[in-house]
Design a protein around this motif. Structure first.
Motif, PDB file in Angstrom:
ATOM      1  N   ILE A 103      -1.331  -2.991   1.696  1.00 22.28           N
ATOM      2  CA  ILE A 103      -0.253  -2.400   0.913  1.00 22.28           C
ATOM      3  C   ILE A 103      -0.857  -1.301   0.038  1.00 22.28           C
ATOM      4  N   ALA A 104      -0.021  -0.360  -0.327  1.00 18.22           N
ATOM      5  CA  ALA A 104      -0.437   0.739  -1.195  1.00 18.22           C
ATOM      6  C   ALA A 104       0.420   0.711  -2.453  1.00 18.22           C
ATOM      7  N   VAL A 105      -0.199   0.991  -3.583  1.00 20.28           N
ATOM      8  CA  VAL A 105       0.520   1.039  -4.855  1.00 20.28           C
ATOM      9  C   VAL A 105       0.261   2.378  -5.533  1.00 20.28           C
ATOM     10  N   GLY A 106       1.283   2.860  -6.216  1.00 24.42           N
ATOM     11  CA  GLY A 106       1.119   4.113  -6.940  1.00 24.42           C
ATOM     12  C   GLY A 106       2.459   4.715  -7.281  1.00 24.42           C
ATOM     13  N   PRO A 107       2.447   5.856  -7.902  1.00 21.42           N
ATOM     14  CA  PRO A 107       1.265   6.640  -8.259  1.00 21.42           C
ATOM     15  C   PRO A 107       0.540   6.036  -9.461  1.00 21.42           C
ATOM     16  N   VAL A 108      -0.772   5.960  -9.338  1.00 12.11           N
ATOM     17  CA  VAL A 108      -1.586   5.393 -10.409  1.00 12.11           C
ATOM     18  C   VAL A 108      -1.630   6.344 -11.599  1.00 12.11           C
ATOM     19  N   PHE A 109      -1.834   7.620 -11.307  1.00  8.88           N
ATOM     20  CA  PHE A 109      -1.907   8.655 -12.345  1.00  8.88           C
ATOM     21  C   PHE A 109      -0.916   9.767 -12.005  1.00  8.88           C
ATOM     22  N   THR A 110      -0.802  10.734 -12.883  1.00  7.05           N
ATOM     23  CA  THR A 110       0.062  11.889 -12.630  1.00  7.05           C
ATOM     24  C   THR A 110      -0.386  12.577 -11.351  1.00  7.05           C
ATOM     25  N   THR A 111       0.574  12.920 -10.523  1.00  8.26           N
ATOM     26  CA  THR A 111       0.270  13.576  -9.254  1.00  8.26           C
ATOM     27  C   THR A 111       1.108  14.825  -9.083  1.00  8.26           C
ATOM     28  N   LYS A 112       0.553  15.797  -8.404  1.00  5.28           N
ATOM     29  CA  LYS A 112       1.270  17.046  -8.146  1.00  5.28           C
ATOM     30  C   LYS A 112       1.630  17.196  -6.672  1.00  5.28           C
ATOM     31  N   THR A 113       1.369  16.166  -5.861  1.00  4.99           N
ATOM     32  CA  THR A 113       1.638  16.290  -4.432  1.00  4.99           C
ATOM     33  C   THR A 113       3.077  15.984  -4.054  1.00  4.99           C
ATOM     34  N   LYS A 114       3.859  15.468  -4.976  1.00  2.00           N
ATOM     35  CA  LYS A 114       5.269  15.178  -4.704  1.00  2.00           C
ATOM     36  C   LYS A 114       6.145  15.949  -5.685  1.00  2.00           C
ATOM     37  N   GLU A 115       7.279  16.418  -5.187  1.00  2.00           N
ATOM     38  CA  GLU A 115       8.190  17.182  -6.036  1.00  2.00           C
ATOM     39  C   GLU A 115       8.804  16.307  -7.134  1.00  2.00           C
ATOM     40  N   ASN A 116       9.205  15.098  -6.772  1.00  2.00           N
ATOM     41  CA  ASN A 116       9.789  14.153  -7.729  1.00  2.00           C
ATOM     42  C   ASN A 116       9.050  12.820  -7.648  1.00  2.00           C
ATOM     43  N   PRO A 117       7.856  12.753  -8.207  1.00  2.00           N
ATOM     44  CA  PRO A 117       7.074  11.512  -8.085  1.00  2.00           C
ATOM     45  C   PRO A 117       7.704  10.357  -8.854  1.00  2.00           C
ATOM     46  N   ASP A 118       7.387   9.159  -8.384  1.00  2.00           N
ATOM     47  CA  ASP A 118       7.832   7.958  -9.094  1.00  2.00           C
ATOM     48  C   ASP A 118       7.068   7.840 -10.410  1.00  2.00           C
ATOM     49  N   GLU A 119       7.499   6.916 -11.247  1.00  2.00           N
ATOM     50  CA  GLU A 119       6.853   6.680 -12.532  1.00  2.00           C
ATOM     51  C   GLU A 119       5.412   6.206 -12.311  1.00  2.00           C
ATOM     52  N   ILE A 120       4.508   6.665 -13.151  1.00  2.00           N
ATOM     53  CA  ILE A 120       3.102   6.292 -13.071  1.00  2.00           C
ATOM     54  C   ILE A 120       2.968   4.794 -13.351  1.00  2.00           C
ATOM     55  N   ILE A 121       2.141   4.113 -12.526  1.00  2.00           N
ATOM     56  CA  ILE A 121       1.965   2.677 -12.706  1.00  2.00           C
ATOM     57  C   ILE A 121       0.744   2.341 -13.559  1.00  2.00           C
ATOM     58  N   GLY A 122      -0.277   3.177 -13.535  1.00  2.00           N
ATOM     59  CA  GLY A 122      -1.480   2.930 -14.319  1.00  2.00           C
ATOM     60  C   GLY A 122      -2.376   1.857 -13.723  1.00  2.00           C
ATOM     61  N   LEU A 123      -3.532   1.679 -14.328  1.00  2.00           N
ATOM     62  CA  LEU A 123      -4.534   0.738 -13.833  1.00  2.00           C
ATOM     63  C   LEU A 123      -4.142  -0.721 -14.039  1.00  2.00           C
ATOM     64  N   GLU A 124      -3.376  -0.995 -15.064  1.00  2.00           N
ATOM     65  CA  GLU A 124      -2.999  -2.382 -15.354  1.00  2.00           C
ATOM     66  C   GLU A 124      -2.179  -2.993 -14.216  1.00  2.00           C
ATOM     67  N   ILE A 125      -1.304  -2.214 -13.617  1.00  2.00           N
ATOM     68  CA  ILE A 125      -0.510  -2.729 -12.490  1.00  2.00           C
ATOM     69  C   ILE A 125      -1.414  -3.041 -11.306  1.00  2.00           C
ATOM     70  N   ILE A 126      -2.432  -2.221 -11.091  1.00  2.00           N
ATOM     71  CA  ILE A 126      -3.373  -2.530 -10.007  1.00  2.00           C
ATOM     72  C   ILE A 126      -4.023  -3.884 -10.274  1.00  2.00           C
ATOM     73  N   LYS A 127      -4.454  -4.112 -11.494  1.00  2.00           N
ATOM     74  CA  LYS A 127      -5.055  -5.409 -11.850  1.00  2.00           C
ATOM     75  C   LYS A 127      -4.069  -6.546 -11.601  1.00  2.00           C
ATOM     76  N   ASN A 128      -2.832  -6.370 -12.026  1.00  2.00           N
ATOM     77  CA  ASN A 128      -1.810  -7.406 -11.857  1.00  2.00           C
ATOM     78  C   ASN A 128      -1.509  -7.668 -10.386  1.00  2.00           C
ATOM     79  N   VAL A 129      -1.413  -6.596  -9.613  1.00  2.00           N
ATOM     80  CA  VAL A 129      -1.155  -6.748  -8.181  1.00  2.00           C
ATOM     81  C   VAL A 129      -2.321  -7.474  -7.522  1.00  2.00           C
ATOM     82  N   ARG A 130      -3.539  -7.076  -7.854  1.00  3.41           N
ATOM     83  CA  ARG A 130      -4.717  -7.728  -7.265  1.00  3.41           C
ATOM     84  C   ARG A 130      -4.681  -9.228  -7.532  1.00  3.41           C
ATOM     85  N   GLU A 131      -4.388  -9.619  -8.746  1.00  6.38           N
ATOM     86  CA  GLU A 131      -4.314 -11.043  -9.088  1.00  6.38           C
ATOM     87  C   GLU A 131      -3.225 -11.748  -8.284  1.00  6.38           C
TER      88      GLU A 131
END
Length: 92
Positions: free
Chosen positions: A17-45
């Motif tokens: 599975i892929a999660v993101g966007p972790v940080f601000t991104t310029k590759t999408k015109e309307n990116p989703d809300e940034i999830i940050g590193l904490e969500i990665i930690k929570n998902v991993r757990e």
């Protein structure tokens, strides 16, 4: 994009599975809300050893933090392809 979706996704017939966007991104015109590193930690757990890819705004300066948070791999796109003539150098 969130913990609930990640937990649901591991029940599907997928290899990772892929999660993101972790940080601000310029590759999408309307990116989703940034999830940050904490969500990665929570998902991993929540998903245990299931393969986890992080995507969105990851670059040569912050990718180590993404791995420390629990991602198995990271999609690093803009940082690598932004200077086409230096792709090989940046991959090293």
């Amino acid at each position: 994009h969130n913990l609930r979706q990640a937990v649901e996704a591991v029940r599907l017939p997928v290899d990772y599975i892929a999660v993101g966007p972790v940080f601000t991104t310029k590759t999408k015109e309307n990116p989703d809300e940034i999830i940050g590193l904490e969500i990665i930690k929570n998902v991993r757990e929540a998903i245990g050893d299931f393969p986890l890819v992080a995507i969105g705004g990851i670059n040569s300066e912050n990718f180590r933090a993404v791995f420390r948070a629990g991602a198995n791999s990271a999609a690093i796109i803009s940082d690598i392809v932004s200077e086409g003539e230096r792709i090989g150098e940046k991959l090293r």
